[in-house]
Write a protein that holds these residues in place. Sequence first.
Motif, PDB file in Angstrom:
ATOM      1  N   MET A   8      62.557 -41.195  25.635  1.00 49.45           N
ATOM      2  CA  MET A   8      61.435 -41.909  26.223  1.00 49.45           C
ATOM      3  C   MET A   8      60.994 -41.209  27.497  1.00 49.45           C
ATOM      4  SD  MET A   8      61.270 -45.892  27.349  1.00 49.45           S
ATOM      5  CE  MET A   8      61.436 -45.844  29.112  1.00 49.45           C
ATOM      6  N   CYS A   9      59.742 -40.924  27.601  1.00 49.44           N
ATOM      7  CA  CYS A   9      59.215 -40.231  28.774  1.00 49.44           C
ATOM      8  C   CYS A   9      58.266 -41.166  29.526  1.00 49.44           C
ATOM      9  CB  CYS A   9      58.486 -38.961  28.347  1.00 49.44           C
ATOM     10  SG  CYS A   9      57.959 -37.961  29.732  1.00 49.44           S
ATOM     11  N   ILE A  10      58.590 -41.429  30.762  1.00 47.88           N
ATOM     12  CA  ILE A  10      57.753 -42.278  31.608  1.00 47.88           C
ATOM     13  C   ILE A  10      56.829 -41.365  32.409  1.00 47.88           C
ATOM     14  CG2 ILE A  10      57.742 -43.996  33.454  1.00 47.88           C
ATOM     15  CD1 ILE A  10      60.641 -44.673  32.633  1.00 47.88           C
ATOM     16  N   GLN A  11      55.531 -41.642  32.369  1.00 49.43           N
ATOM     17  CA  GLN A  11      54.565 -40.819  33.102  1.00 49.43           C
ATOM     18  C   GLN A  11      54.434 -41.336  34.532  1.00 49.43           C
ATOM     19  OE1 GLN A  11      53.048 -37.960  32.036  1.00 49.43           O
ATOM     20  NE2 GLN A  11      52.375 -37.815  34.142  1.00 49.43           N
ATOM     21  N   ALA A  12      54.859 -40.520  35.493  1.00 49.86           N
ATOM     22  CA  ALA A  12      54.780 -40.907  36.902  1.00 49.86           C
ATOM     23  C   ALA A  12      53.372 -40.648  37.442  1.00 49.86           C
ATOM     24  CB  ALA A  12      55.808 -40.119  37.711  1.00 49.86           C
ATOM     25  N   ASP A  13      53.012 -41.420  38.467  1.00 51.21           N
ATOM     26  CA  ASP A  13      51.720 -41.243  39.127  1.00 51.21           C
ATOM     27  C   ASP A  13      51.742 -40.031  40.054  1.00 51.21           C
ATOM     28  OD1 ASP A  13      50.195 -43.733  38.264  1.00 51.21           O
ATOM     29  OD2 ASP A  13      52.058 -44.603  39.021  1.00 51.21           O
ATOM     30  N   LYS A  14      52.930 -39.722  40.586  1.00 52.28           N
ATOM     31  CA  LYS A  14      53.090 -38.591  41.496  1.00 52.28           C
ATOM     32  C   LYS A  14      54.501 -38.038  41.320  1.00 52.28           C
ATOM     33  CE  LYS A  14      52.224 -37.288  46.297  1.00 52.28           C
ATOM     34  NZ  LYS A  14      51.801 -35.956  45.990  1.00 52.28           N
ATOM     35  N   SER A  15      54.652 -36.741  41.587  1.00 53.02           N
ATOM     36  CA  SER A  15      55.958 -36.102  41.472  1.00 53.02           C
ATOM     37  C   SER A  15      56.221 -35.267  42.721  1.00 53.02           C
ATOM     38  CB  SER A  15      55.987 -35.218  40.225  1.00 53.02           C
ATOM     39  OG  SER A  15      57.256 -34.610  40.101  1.00 53.02           O
ATOM     40  N   ILE A  16      57.456 -35.325  43.215  1.00 52.29           N
ATOM     41  CA  ILE A  16      57.846 -34.484  44.351  1.00 52.29           C
ATOM     42  C   ILE A  16      59.147 -33.769  44.009  1.00 52.29           C
ATOM     43  CG2 ILE A  16      56.666 -35.784  46.156  1.00 52.29           C
ATOM     44  CD1 ILE A  16      59.375 -37.064  46.846  1.00 52.29           C
ATOM     45  N   ASP A  17      59.264 -32.548  44.481  1.00 53.83           N
ATOM     46  CA  ASP A  17      60.444 -31.722  44.223  1.00 53.83           C
ATOM     47  C   ASP A  17      61.288 -31.666  45.492  1.00 53.83           C
ATOM     48  OD1 ASP A  17      62.331 -29.840  43.555  1.00 53.83           O
ATOM     49  OD2 ASP A  17      60.887 -28.390  42.760  1.00 53.83           O
ATOM     50  N   LEU A  18      62.413 -32.351  45.478  1.00 49.99           N
ATOM     51  CA  LEU A  18      63.308 -32.369  46.633  1.00 49.99           C
ATOM     52  C   LEU A  18      64.599 -31.599  46.365  1.00 49.99           C
ATOM     53  CD1 LEU A  18      62.834 -36.048  47.873  1.00 49.99           C
ATOM     54  CD2 LEU A  18      61.686 -33.967  48.651  1.00 49.99           C
ATOM     55  N   ARG A  19      64.540 -30.700  45.375  1.00 52.85           N
ATOM     56  CA  ARG A  19      65.717 -29.861  45.129  1.00 52.85           C
ATOM     57  C   ARG A  19      65.918 -28.953  46.331  1.00 52.85           C
ATOM     58  NH1 ARG A  19      63.943 -27.576  39.446  1.00 52.85           N
ATOM     59  NH2 ARG A  19      61.954 -27.764  40.515  1.00 52.85           N
ATOM     60  N   GLY A  20      67.150 -28.832  46.760  1.00 51.20           N
ATOM     61  CA  GLY A  20      67.461 -28.017  47.926  1.00 51.20           C
ATOM     62  C   GLY A  20      67.362 -28.775  49.240  1.00 51.20           C
ATOM     63  N   VAL A  21      66.930 -30.037  49.185  1.00 55.15           N
ATOM     64  CA  VAL A  21      66.822 -30.860  50.394  1.00 55.15           C
ATOM     65  C   VAL A  21      68.074 -31.731  50.487  1.00 55.15           C
ATOM     66  CG1 VAL A  21      65.468 -32.637  51.584  1.00 55.15           C
ATOM     67  CG2 VAL A  21      64.309 -30.914  50.182  1.00 55.15           C
ATOM     68  N   PRO A  22      68.846 -31.607  51.581  1.00 55.31           N
ATOM     69  CA  PRO A  22      70.094 -32.365  51.696  1.00 55.31           C
ATOM     70  C   PRO A  22      69.850 -33.841  52.037  1.00 55.31           C
ATOM     71  CG  PRO A  22      69.718 -31.111  53.688  1.00 55.31           C
ATOM     72  CD  PRO A  22      68.612 -30.735  52.732  1.00 55.31           C
ATOM     73  N   CYS A  23      70.856 -34.670  51.773  1.00 49.94           N
ATOM     74  CA  CYS A  23      70.835 -36.070  52.209  1.00 49.94           C
ATOM     75  C   CYS A  23      71.135 -36.093  53.707  1.00 49.94           C
ATOM     76  CB  CYS A  23      71.912 -36.878  51.487  1.00 49.94           C
ATOM     77  SG  CYS A  23      71.405 -37.424  49.855  1.00 49.94           S
ATOM     78  N   PRO A  24      70.604 -37.020  54.486  1.00 48.31           N
ATOM     79  CA  PRO A  24      69.718 -38.109  54.068  1.00 48.31           C
ATOM     80  C   PRO A  24      68.228 -37.722  54.072  1.00 48.31           C
ATOM     81  CG  PRO A  24      70.277 -38.415  56.357  1.00 48.31           C
ATOM     82  CD  PRO A  24      71.000 -37.151  55.888  1.00 48.31           C
ATOM     83  N   LEU A  25      67.927 -36.455  54.321  1.00 43.99           N
ATOM     84  CA  LEU A  25      66.529 -36.027  54.389  1.00 43.99           C
ATOM     85  C   LEU A  25      65.812 -36.231  53.058  1.00 43.99           C
ATOM     86  CD1 LEU A  25      64.444 -34.866  56.296  1.00 43.99           C
ATOM     87  CD2 LEU A  25      65.177 -32.582  55.651  1.00 43.99           C
ATOM     88  N   SER A  26      66.514 -36.060  51.943  1.00 45.42           N
ATOM     89  CA  SER A  26      65.879 -36.262  50.633  1.00 45.42           C
ATOM     90  C   SER A  26      65.448 -37.722  50.460  1.00 45.42           C
ATOM     91  CB  SER A  26      66.812 -35.825  49.502  1.00 45.42           C
ATOM     92  OG  SER A  26      68.076 -36.424  49.636  1.00 45.42           O
ATOM     93  N   PHE A  27      66.269 -38.662  50.936  1.00 48.78           N
ATOM     94  CA  PHE A  27      65.898 -40.081  50.876  1.00 48.78           C
ATOM     95  C   PHE A  27      64.685 -40.357  51.763  1.00 48.78           C
ATOM     96  CE2 PHE A  27      66.389 -44.159  53.207  1.00 48.78           C
ATOM     97  CZ  PHE A  27      65.875 -44.980  52.211  1.00 48.78           C
ATOM     98  N   VAL A  28      64.691 -39.815  52.970  1.00 52.26           N
ATOM     99  CA  VAL A  28      63.587 -40.038  53.906  1.00 52.26           C
ATOM    100  C   VAL A  28      62.276 -39.517  53.317  1.00 52.26           C
ATOM    101  CG1 VAL A  28      62.676 -39.434  56.190  1.00 52.26           C
ATOM    102  CG2 VAL A  28      65.090 -40.028  55.928  1.00 52.26           C
ATOM    103  N   ARG A  29      62.302 -38.335  52.732  1.00 49.68           N
ATOM    104  CA  ARG A  29      61.080 -37.765  52.143  1.00 49.68           C
ATOM    105  C   ARG A  29      60.597 -38.581  50.945  1.00 49.68           C
ATOM    106  NH1 ARG A  29      61.713 -31.212  52.473  1.00 49.68           N
ATOM    107  NH2 ARG A  29      61.777 -31.085  54.740  1.00 49.68           N
ATOM    108  N   ALA A  30      61.533 -39.028  50.102  1.00 54.34           N
ATOM    109  CA  ALA A  30      61.164 -39.865  48.960  1.00 54.34           C
ATOM    110  C   ALA A  30      60.524 -41.162  49.442  1.00 54.34           C
ATOM    111  CB  ALA A  30      62.389 -40.160  48.094  1.00 54.34           C
ATOM    112  N   LYS A  31      61.106 -41.746  50.472  1.00 54.45           N
ATOM    113  CA  LYS A  31      60.588 -42.997  51.036  1.00 54.45           C
ATOM    114  C   LYS A  31      59.174 -42.802  51.593  1.00 54.45           C
ATOM    115  CE  LYS A  31      61.879 -46.548  54.348  1.00 54.45           C
ATOM    116  NZ  LYS A  31      62.906 -47.069  55.220  1.00 54.45           N
ATOM    117  N   LEU A  32      58.949 -41.699  52.288  1.00 59.49           N
ATOM    118  CA  LEU A  32      57.620 -41.418  52.851  1.00 59.49           C
ATOM    119  C   LEU A  32      56.583 -41.246  51.745  1.00 59.49           C
ATOM    120  CD1 LEU A  32      58.544 -38.980  55.764  1.00 59.49           C
ATOM    121  CD2 LEU A  32      57.700 -41.324  55.969  1.00 59.49           C
ATOM    122  N   HIS A  33      56.954 -40.602  50.652  1.00 48.67           N
ATOM    123  CA  HIS A  33      56.016 -40.432  49.531  1.00 48.67           C
ATOM    124  C   HIS A  33      55.728 -41.773  48.857  1.00 48.67           C
ATOM    125  CE1 HIS A  33      56.463 -36.085  49.939  1.00 48.67           C
ATOM    126  NE2 HIS A  33      55.388 -36.006  49.166  1.00 48.67           N
TER     127      HIS A  33
END
Length: 78
Positions: A1-26
Amino acid sequence: MCIQADKSIDLRGVPCPLSFVRAKLHLEKLEAGQLLEVLLDAGEPIEQVPNSLISDGHQVKGIEERDRFFALTVQKAA
């Protein structure tokens, strides 16, 4: 099953907790109910980010393991 997202962000290479902060901002830029796909590394990011977003009231709609990373689909809280 593939869910179509409205937006996509690539946070590979971003360490925690910065990856959470960036996801939250988006997520803040989206309308309630919209979907955000977040690409995360294995290990701490995929272990911590989903739980942190759930704690913020968002819904995790899916976690898909891909080639050496994960795609997390999150629905923005109402």
